[in-house]
Design an enzyme around this catalytic site. Structure first.
Site, mmCIF file in Angstrom:
data_model
loop_
_atom_site.group_PDB
_atom_site.id
_atom_site.type_symbol
_atom_site.label_atom_id
_atom_site.label_comp_id
_atom_site.label_asym_id
_atom_site.label_seq_id
_atom_site.Cartn_x
_atom_site.Cartn_y
_atom_site.Cartn_z
ATOM 1 N N LYS A 220 0.820 -1.209 0.000
ATOM 2 C CA LYS A 220 0.000 0.000 0.000
ATOM 3 C C LYS A 220 0.855 1.260 0.000
ATOM 4 O O LYS A 220 2.062 1.229 0.264
ATOM 5 C CB LYS A 220 -0.949 -0.007 1.207
ATOM 6 C CG LYS A 220 -2.086 -0.999 1.036
ATOM 7 C CD LYS A 220 -3.129 -0.874 2.142
ATOM 8 C CE LYS A 220 -4.322 -1.793 1.851
ATOM 9 N NZ LYS A 220 -5.349 -1.736 2.922
ATOM 10 N N ARG A 255 -3.125 -10.109 5.309
ATOM 11 C CA ARG A 255 -3.583 -10.172 3.910
ATOM 12 C C ARG A 255 -2.442 -9.655 3.030
ATOM 13 O O ARG A 255 -2.061 -8.487 3.128
ATOM 14 C CB ARG A 255 -4.848 -9.328 3.749
ATOM 15 C CG ARG A 255 -5.464 -9.360 2.358
ATOM 16 C CD ARG A 255 -6.759 -8.535 2.338
ATOM 17 N NE ARG A 255 -7.419 -8.595 1.040
ATOM 18 C CZ ARG A 255 -7.154 -7.784 0.019
ATOM 19 N NH1 ARG A 255 -6.248 -6.810 0.151
ATOM 20 N NH2 ARG A 255 -7.793 -7.909 -1.125
#
Length: 277
Positions: A220, A255
């Site tokens: 991210k 995740r």
């Protein structure tokens, strides 16, 4: 053992959730797994590399992403569910906020609904009360198309915790057993770098609420920013380190895009420390 029982078990082993984006526009791997042969290879690879759960997403929720139609999302997701069940022994998770996608995926036997909208869509609570699948409730501020436009909080920790508490109560009132619930603070979903850092540094506070916690920071923007504006293809090492730190702070599920590297890091840490991970 099913996924809900595994989440609740006292086992020290964290669960690795491998990301399977069947979208053309996801921020990291959009367009890579839209053909059947590509999907089979990705599924088999993640299973062999140590994934416990495969999380299928048919609509990008990256900052700036636009929604897709119900039919388009189903056309992407449902065949992928069948492939994961055919080509792996992993539990299957669906990353969706659409009630009808949930309904048709559950009919195929998926093990988890991973909802960025925390079951706020019409009919979602009632649907999930009628099945036994695990449920991940995530916090976000705003919608994908605008959520990173200067997000503001009075107290990000308090507000995230209060939102998740309210959604837990809504689930219980709908008849959903709390042992099925997983909490996700929603890193990058309507949060600045500072908000993300505060949530991560205080992650233990969330894990102490008595629910399994899922952390998704893989590749991210926050990882890129903390590594000096590293591009997406240079964020693997930072993502693996963040997953390891999340587990050290009590996360039950991480995740990730990089399953093999994450599994290796967690295994090495278990071998070299006296503390279980």
């Amino acid at each position: 053992m099913n996924l809900v029982d595994s989440m609740q078990a006292d086992s020290a082993e964290p669960l690795i959730m491998g990301i399977l984006n069947v979208t053309p526009d996801s921020f990291s791997d959009g367009g890579l797994y839209t053909q059947q042969d590509q999907l089979k290879y990705r599924i088999q690879s993640m299973a062999e590399q140590g994934a416990h759960i495969i999380d299928i997403g048919g609509e990008s929720t990256r900052p700036g992403a636009l929604s897709v139609s119900l039919e388009e999302e189903k056309d992407r997701v449902l065949p992928a569910v069948e492939l994961v069940k055919e080509y792996s022994d992993c539990w299957v998770s669906i990353d969706t906020y659409k009630t009808e996608v949930m309904r048709e995926s559950l009919a195929l036997g998926v093990d988890m609904i991973n909802d960025v909208n925390a079951l706020q869509s019409d009919g979602a609570l009632a649907l999930l009360a009628s099945v036994d699948a695990a449920i991940c409730l995530m916090h976000k501020q705003g919608q994908p198309e605008n959520m990173q436009a200067k997000p503001v909080y009075d107290d990000v920790l308090t507000q995230v915790h209060e939102f998740l508490k309210a959604r837990i109560e809504a689930c219980q009132q709908a008849g959903i057993d709390k042992k099925r619930l997983v909490l996700d603070p929603g890193f990058g979903f309507g949060k600045s770098l500072g908000h993300n850092q505060t949530l991560f540094k205080n992650l233990t506070d969330l894990t102490l609420q008595g629910f399994p916690v899922l952390v998704g920071v893989s590749r991210k923007t926050m990882i890129g920013e903390l590594l000096g504006d590293a591009p997406i293809d240079k964020r693997m090492l930072g993502s693996v380190v963040a997953a390891l730190l999340a587990v050290q702070r009590g996360a039950k599920i991480v995740r990730v895009h990089d399953v093999a590297e994450t599994a290796q890091a967690l295994s090495l840490a278990r071998s070299l420390t006296s503390n279980s991970l």
